[in-house]
Design a protein around this motif. Structure first.
Motif, short mmCIF file in Angstrom:
data_model
loop_
_atom_site.label_atom_id
_atom_site.label_comp_id
_atom_site.label_asym_id
_atom_site.label_seq_id
_atom_site.Cartn_x
_atom_site.Cartn_y
_atom_site.Cartn_z
N SER A 62 0.85 -1.19 0.00
CA SER A 62 0.00 0.00 0.00
C SER A 62 0.88 1.24 0.00
O SER A 62 2.05 1.19 0.36
CB SER A 62 -0.91 0.02 1.24
N GLU A 63 0.28 2.35 -0.42
CA GLU A 63 0.96 3.65 -0.35
C GLU A 63 0.32 4.48 0.73
O GLU A 63 -0.91 4.55 0.84
CB GLU A 63 0.90 4.37 -1.68
N LEU A 123 -4.38 0.80 -1.25
CA LEU A 123 -3.91 -0.48 -1.72
C LEU A 123 -3.36 -0.39 -3.14
O LEU A 123 -3.99 0.15 -4.04
CB LEU A 123 -5.05 -1.50 -1.69
N MET A 124 -2.16 -0.98 -3.35
CA MET A 124 -1.56 -1.07 -4.67
C MET A 124 -1.67 -2.49 -5.22
O MET A 124 -1.95 -2.67 -6.40
CB MET A 124 -0.09 -0.65 -4.61
N ARG A 168 4.15 0.86 2.32
CA ARG A 168 4.12 -0.11 3.42
C ARG A 168 3.84 -1.49 2.81
O ARG A 168 2.87 -1.65 2.07
CB ARG A 168 3.06 0.24 4.46
N ILE A 169 4.69 -2.45 3.13
CA ILE A 169 4.57 -3.80 2.59
C ILE A 169 4.48 -4.79 3.74
O ILE A 169 5.39 -4.87 4.57
CB ILE A 169 5.77 -4.15 1.69
N ASP A 224 6.69 -6.53 8.37
CA ASP A 224 6.08 -5.29 7.89
C ASP A 224 7.19 -4.29 7.61
O ASP A 224 8.00 -4.00 8.49
CB ASP A 224 5.12 -4.72 8.94
N ALA A 225 7.27 -3.82 6.39
CA ALA A 225 8.34 -2.90 5.99
C ALA A 225 7.75 -1.55 5.59
O ALA A 225 6.75 -1.50 4.87
CB ALA A 225 9.14 -3.48 4.83
N LEU A 226 8.36 -0.48 6.06
CA LEU A 226 7.96 0.88 5.68
C LEU A 226 9.10 1.49 4.88
O LEU A 226 10.21 1.64 5.38
CB LEU A 226 7.69 1.72 6.93
#
Length: 333
Positions: A121-122, A130-131, A158-159, A176-178
């Motif tokens: 997501s962005e 959501l992407m 954010r993944i 969770d990665a930012l």
């Protein structure tokens, strides 16, 4: 043999080929490779393999390394392979020969021996947009989006990741990665590096490492303690004032080969990209460093502001810091 849009071609001086998307003049063809990105190639360096009607179904560019699907079941254990056990965000320029003006492909690269369920997501105004949300096979890559320079230079992604296997496997901690992409100067060619995943230079940003995520992890599920650190819960704030240096040596690698007209076009493209991005990000101010020189760049910047952004105010930036070589645009109060 004449090259036309829709033809399947191979490269004379390199391995591989693709399908001609369109012709740029008489000498240059834009070829879409099997990787899913377009590259400009001289028609003299192409050999037609077959004529491809527009409605022929082609391989999905979101698939990965050609051999991955075929060797997955019969491959040796992951420890015997040259696998990094890392998940990457890959950023590939659409036009690697003109980075300053290019859009960018955004990929996820799963260089692990695990299936990976992900949600990308962005972050915008404290909300997530959501992407993509899919499951990736081991040793594959997937094209998520194509972003303009004005978009990617302001993106905060954010993944969320959940590794798993189809056979019984030990518990894996979700990750969770930012990723704050504002720190990258996407208009600079030198930040794109040769790599093992793409034919063109790319930026590879690690978002998950199976080797480090699950090393002696305590089981916190019963205590309800699985949570993000406080600093990751907060959406990074945009600086109130952004500074953009438009000197041509900061925008391209070899400016000596460019004509004055080409230099000005690149500088103005960077100006527009940065200004549009700052407006979208709701920044307060942006300072463009144009130098003094013959005054042409400063004139074009202010002419564009007057004609296309008349609702914005601008003024000379601080004389103490920039002399007469910078313009500050006030975006909001």
């Amino acid at each position: 043999m004449k090259i036309q849009a829709g033809d399947r071609v191979r490269f004379l001086d390199d391995v591989g080929g693709g399908i001609v998307k369109y012709l740029s003049g008489k000498e240059i063809a834009m070829v879409e490779t099997e990787e899913g990105f377009e590259i400009p190639v001289s028609v003299k360096k192409l050999v037609k393999v077959s004529e491809t009607p527009e409605n022929v179904t082609r391989q999905n560019p979101k698939t990965v390394k050609p051999a991955a699907e075929e060797t997955e079941k019969s491959s040796p254990p992951a420890s015997d392979q040259n696998i990094s056990e890392t998940m990457f965000l890959g950023i590939v320029p659409v036009n690697p020969f003109s980075i300053a003006l290019s859009d960018f492909y955004v990929y996820l690269v799963n260089d692990t021996s695990w299936h990976m369920m992900f949600v990308m997501s962005e972050e915008q105004s404290d909300n997530l947009h959501l992407m993509a949300s899919k499951i990736m096979e081991p040793l594959t890559k997937m094209k998520i989006a194509t972003l303009a320079q004005s978009q990617i230079s302001k993106a905060v992604l954010r993944i969320s990741l959940l590794p798993f296997r189809k056979e019984p496997y030990p518990y894996q901690t979700p990750a969770d990665a930012l990723l704050d992409l504002r720190q990258y100067a996407f208009y600079k060619q030198k930040i794109f590096q040769e790599n093992d995943f793409f034919e063109s230079p790319a930026i590879l940003i690690p978002v998950y490492s199976q080797k480090t995520e699950n090393r002696n992890e305590p089981d916190l599920r019963a205590k309800g303690q699985i949570d993000l650190p406080e600093e990751q819960k907060k959406t990074p704030k945009f600086p109130e004032t952004e500074e953009v240096d438009l000197h041509i040596e900061n925008l391209v690698e070899n400016p000596g080969s460019l004509t004055p007209s080409e230099i000005l076009n690149i500088q103005m493209a960077r100006f527009t990209t940065a200004l549009e991005g700052a407006i979208l990000a709701r920044q307060k101010r942006i300072i463009f460093i144009h130098g003094v020189g013959n005054g042409r760049l400063k004139y074009e910047i202010r002419k564009t502001l007057d004609e296309k952004y008349s609702h914005l105010r601008y003024q000379d930036a601080s004389y103490q810091e920039y002399g007469f070589g910078a313009t500050m645009v006030i975006l909001r109060h």
